[in-house]
Design a protein around this motif. Structure first.
Motif, PDB file in Angstrom:
ATOM      1  N   LEU A  49       5.418   6.539  -4.141  1.00  0.00           N
ATOM      2  CA  LEU A  49       4.687   7.751  -3.743  1.00  0.00           C
ATOM      3  C   LEU A  49       5.632   8.925  -3.514  1.00  0.00           C
ATOM      4  O   LEU A  49       5.358  10.055  -3.940  1.00  0.00           O
ATOM      5  CB  LEU A  49       3.861   7.498  -2.491  1.00  0.00           C
ATOM      6  CG  LEU A  49       2.645   6.609  -2.682  1.00  0.00           C
ATOM      7  CD1 LEU A  49       1.995   6.285  -1.342  1.00  0.00           C
ATOM      8  CD2 LEU A  49       1.649   7.276  -3.612  1.00  0.00           C
ATOM      9  N   LYS A  50       6.736   8.661  -2.859  1.00  0.00           N
ATOM     10  CA  LYS A  50       7.725   9.717  -2.621  1.00  0.00           C
ATOM     11  C   LYS A  50       8.318  10.173  -3.955  1.00  0.00           C
ATOM     12  O   LYS A  50       8.503  11.366  -4.192  1.00  0.00           O
ATOM     13  CB  LYS A  50       8.821   9.217  -1.675  1.00  0.00           C
ATOM     14  CG  LYS A  50       9.819  10.270  -1.317  1.00  0.00           C
ATOM     15  CD  LYS A  50      10.798   9.797  -0.261  1.00  0.00           C
ATOM     16  CE  LYS A  50      11.725  10.935   0.105  1.00  0.00           C
ATOM     17  NZ  LYS A  50      12.635  10.590   1.174  1.00  0.00           N
ATOM     18  N   TYR A  51       8.593   9.231  -4.812  1.00  0.00           N
ATOM     19  CA  TYR A  51       9.126   9.544  -6.133  1.00  0.00           C
ATOM     20  C   TYR A  51       8.122  10.415  -6.907  1.00  0.00           C
ATOM     21  O   TYR A  51       8.499  11.433  -7.494  1.00  0.00           O
ATOM     22  CB  TYR A  51       9.401   8.248  -6.902  1.00  0.00           C
ATOM     23  CG  TYR A  51      10.086   8.435  -8.221  1.00  0.00           C
ATOM     24  CD1 TYR A  51      11.468   8.448  -8.317  1.00  0.00           C
ATOM     25  CD2 TYR A  51       9.351   8.598  -9.398  1.00  0.00           C
ATOM     26  CE1 TYR A  51      12.105   8.615  -9.538  1.00  0.00           C
ATOM     27  CE2 TYR A  51       9.973   8.773 -10.615  1.00  0.00           C
ATOM     28  CZ  TYR A  51      11.356   8.776 -10.684  1.00  0.00           C
ATOM     29  OH  TYR A  51      11.978   8.959 -11.893  1.00  0.00           O
ATOM     30  N   TYR A  52       6.871  10.027  -6.882  1.00  0.00           N
ATOM     31  CA  TYR A  52       5.808  10.751  -7.588  1.00  0.00           C
ATOM     32  C   TYR A  52       5.695  12.188  -7.090  1.00  0.00           C
ATOM     33  O   TYR A  52       5.581  13.124  -7.881  1.00  0.00           O
ATOM     34  CB  TYR A  52       4.489  10.002  -7.394  1.00  0.00           C
ATOM     35  CG  TYR A  52       3.299  10.580  -8.111  1.00  0.00           C
ATOM     36  CD1 TYR A  52       3.128  10.409  -9.483  1.00  0.00           C
ATOM     37  CD2 TYR A  52       2.307  11.265  -7.421  1.00  0.00           C
ATOM     38  CE1 TYR A  52       2.015  10.907 -10.143  1.00  0.00           C
ATOM     39  CE2 TYR A  52       1.186  11.768  -8.077  1.00  0.00           C
ATOM     40  CZ  TYR A  52       1.051  11.587  -9.421  1.00  0.00           C
ATOM     41  OH  TYR A  52      -0.047  12.085 -10.074  1.00  0.00           O
ATOM     42  N   SER A  53       5.733  12.362  -5.787  1.00  0.00           N
ATOM     43  CA  SER A  53       5.525  13.699  -5.226  1.00  0.00           C
ATOM     44  C   SER A  53       6.783  14.555  -5.204  1.00  0.00           C
ATOM     45  O   SER A  53       6.697  15.773  -5.284  1.00  0.00           O
ATOM     46  CB  SER A  53       4.929  13.603  -3.830  1.00  0.00           C
ATOM     47  OG  SER A  53       5.823  12.969  -2.950  1.00  0.00           O
ATOM     48  N   GLU A  54       7.963  13.936  -5.114  1.00  0.00           N
ATOM     49  CA  GLU A  54       9.190  14.727  -4.948  1.00  0.00           C
ATOM     50  C   GLU A  54      10.097  14.768  -6.169  1.00  0.00           C
ATOM     51  O   GLU A  54      10.833  15.735  -6.356  1.00  0.00           O
ATOM     52  CB  GLU A  54       9.983  14.198  -3.745  1.00  0.00           C
ATOM     53  CG  GLU A  54       9.255  14.372  -2.425  1.00  0.00           C
ATOM     54  CD  GLU A  54      10.007  13.783  -1.235  1.00  0.00           C
ATOM     55  OE1 GLU A  54      11.210  13.446  -1.377  1.00  0.00           O
ATOM     56  OE2 GLU A  54       9.391  13.666  -0.161  1.00  0.00           O
ATOM     57  N   LYS A  55      10.088  13.743  -6.979  1.00  0.00           N
ATOM     58  CA  LYS A  55      11.021  13.668  -8.109  1.00  0.00           C
ATOM     59  C   LYS A  55      10.381  14.037  -9.450  1.00  0.00           C
ATOM     60  O   LYS A  55      11.086  14.291 -10.412  1.00  0.00           O
ATOM     61  CB  LYS A  55      11.610  12.251  -8.239  1.00  0.00           C
ATOM     62  CG  LYS A  55      12.327  11.753  -7.015  1.00  0.00           C
ATOM     63  CD  LYS A  55      13.653  12.405  -6.865  1.00  0.00           C
ATOM     64  CE  LYS A  55      14.401  11.772  -5.683  1.00  0.00           C
ATOM     65  NZ  LYS A  55      15.610  12.491  -5.376  1.00  0.00           N
ATOM     66  N   MET A  56       9.064  14.043  -9.484  1.00  0.00           N
ATOM     67  CA  MET A  56       8.372  14.341 -10.736  1.00  0.00           C
ATOM     68  C   MET A  56       7.804  15.757 -10.704  1.00  0.00           C
ATOM     69  O   MET A  56       7.393  16.240  -9.657  1.00  0.00           O
ATOM     70  CB  MET A  56       7.249  13.313 -10.969  1.00  0.00           C
ATOM     71  CG  MET A  56       7.771  11.898 -11.194  1.00  0.00           C
ATOM     72  SD  MET A  56       6.473  10.627 -11.221  1.00  0.00           S
ATOM     73  CE  MET A  56       5.574  11.082 -12.678  1.00  0.00           C
ATOM     74  N   PRO A  62       0.803  -1.216   0.000  1.00  0.00           N
ATOM     75  CA  PRO A  62       0.000   0.000   0.000  1.00  0.00           C
ATOM     76  C   PRO A  62       0.842   1.275   0.000  1.00  0.00           C
ATOM     77  O   PRO A  62       0.430   2.287  -0.567  1.00  0.00           O
ATOM     78  CB  PRO A  62      -0.811  -0.116   1.287  1.00  0.00           C
ATOM     79  CG  PRO A  62       0.059  -0.875   2.227  1.00  0.00           C
ATOM     80  CD  PRO A  62       0.852  -1.825   1.340  1.00  0.00           C
ATOM     81  N   GLU A  63       1.999   1.265   0.634  1.00  0.00           N
ATOM     82  CA  GLU A  63       2.818   2.485   0.728  1.00  0.00           C
ATOM     83  C   GLU A  63       4.220   2.171   0.231  1.00  0.00           C
ATOM     84  O   GLU A  63       5.074   1.773   0.994  1.00  0.00           O
ATOM     85  CB  GLU A  63       2.910   2.973   2.182  1.00  0.00           C
ATOM     86  CG  GLU A  63       1.594   3.264   2.845  1.00  0.00           C
ATOM     87  CD  GLU A  63       0.998   4.595   2.443  1.00  0.00           C
ATOM     88  OE1 GLU A  63       1.745   5.495   2.029  1.00  0.00           O
ATOM     89  OE2 GLU A  63      -0.230   4.717   2.533  1.00  0.00           O
ATOM     90  N   GLY A  64       4.465   2.340  -1.039  1.00  0.00           N
ATOM     91  CA  GLY A  64       5.790   2.072  -1.580  1.00  0.00           C
ATOM     92  C   GLY A  64       6.552   3.352  -1.837  1.00  0.00           C
ATOM     93  O   GLY A  64       5.994   4.455  -1.762  1.00  0.00           O
ATOM     94  N   PRO A  65       7.843   3.210  -2.164  1.00  0.00           N
ATOM     95  CA  PRO A  65       8.659   4.395  -2.482  1.00  0.00           C
ATOM     96  C   PRO A  65       8.172   5.140  -3.722  1.00  0.00           C
ATOM     97  O   PRO A  65       8.582   6.269  -3.968  1.00  0.00           O
ATOM     98  CB  PRO A  65      10.060   3.837  -2.692  1.00  0.00           C
ATOM     99  CG  PRO A  65       9.968   2.366  -2.645  1.00  0.00           C
ATOM    100  CD  PRO A  65       8.611   1.976  -2.180  1.00  0.00           C
TER     101      PRO A  65
END
Length: 194
Positions: A85-92, A80-83
């Protein structure tokens, strides 16, 4: 004779002295509205000297370089909570996030899209917004993939989403991605539905 006389009334106006107009003061008007702005002459550069990028924003219709960078380093979609999400919000970038949502939506069939919309309405939990979401087949059509033409997205996510995830997991992916969006990005998503 008086100017009020009926005969020759039109002749009573004495000619005015004509002032000469100095047109030279109009020769170098730089802020005129009726002319296209003149381009500045390029500054000569010695051969072999590196030229820096212009400080003005690009005028081309294509996306900027940051929106086109390859996203091959994107982590896999893991629930349910993979990396991811962080990539989507911070790297994109915002256009990359929007482009990803477009391709995820378009990879789903009509029945799945109905499930996504129902789930979104549940997430919103706001009848003032959800009641404005239009219905019908028009809403379930493919989104325009050319709107963000040239903007990159993680192709591995689209493949995984389409080929390996059941509809329940797809709803969770959409929920997680939607919840990471800024309020203006959420407004853009909702705007396509109204």
């Amino acid at each position: 004779s008086s100017c009020l006389s009926t005969s020759r009334a039109h002749c009573c106006i004495e000619p005015l002295e004509v002032m000469p107009i100095d047109y030279s003061k109009f020769d170098n008007i730089e802020d005129s509205d009726d002319e296209a702005p003149k381009k500045k002459a390029p500054v000569p550069v010695a051969e072999g000297t590196p030229v820096s990028a212009p400080s003005e924003p690009a005028t081309s219709l294509g996306p900027s370089e940051e929106h086109c960078r390859p996203l091959d380093d994107a982590p896999p979609l893991e629930l349910p909570e993979g990396p991811f999400l962080k990539y989507y919000s911070e790297k994109m970038t915002a256009p990359q996030r929007m482009q990803t949502l477009v391709f995820l939506w378009n990879s789903a069939d009509q029945d799945e899209r109905v499930e996504f919309l129902r789930h979104l309405i549940d997430i919103l939990d706001n009848p003032a917004i959800s009641n404005r979401i239009k219905g019908g087949r028009e809403l379930l059509k493919d989104l325009d993939e050319k709107f963000y033409y040239g903007v990159t997205y993680p192709t591995s996510w689209i493949t995984s989403f389409k080929e390996t995830l059941p509809v329940e997991d797809k709803k969770v992916v959409f929920e997680k991605l939607f919840q990471t969006l800024s309020s203006s990005e959420k407004g853009m998503v909702l705007g396509t539905l109204m």
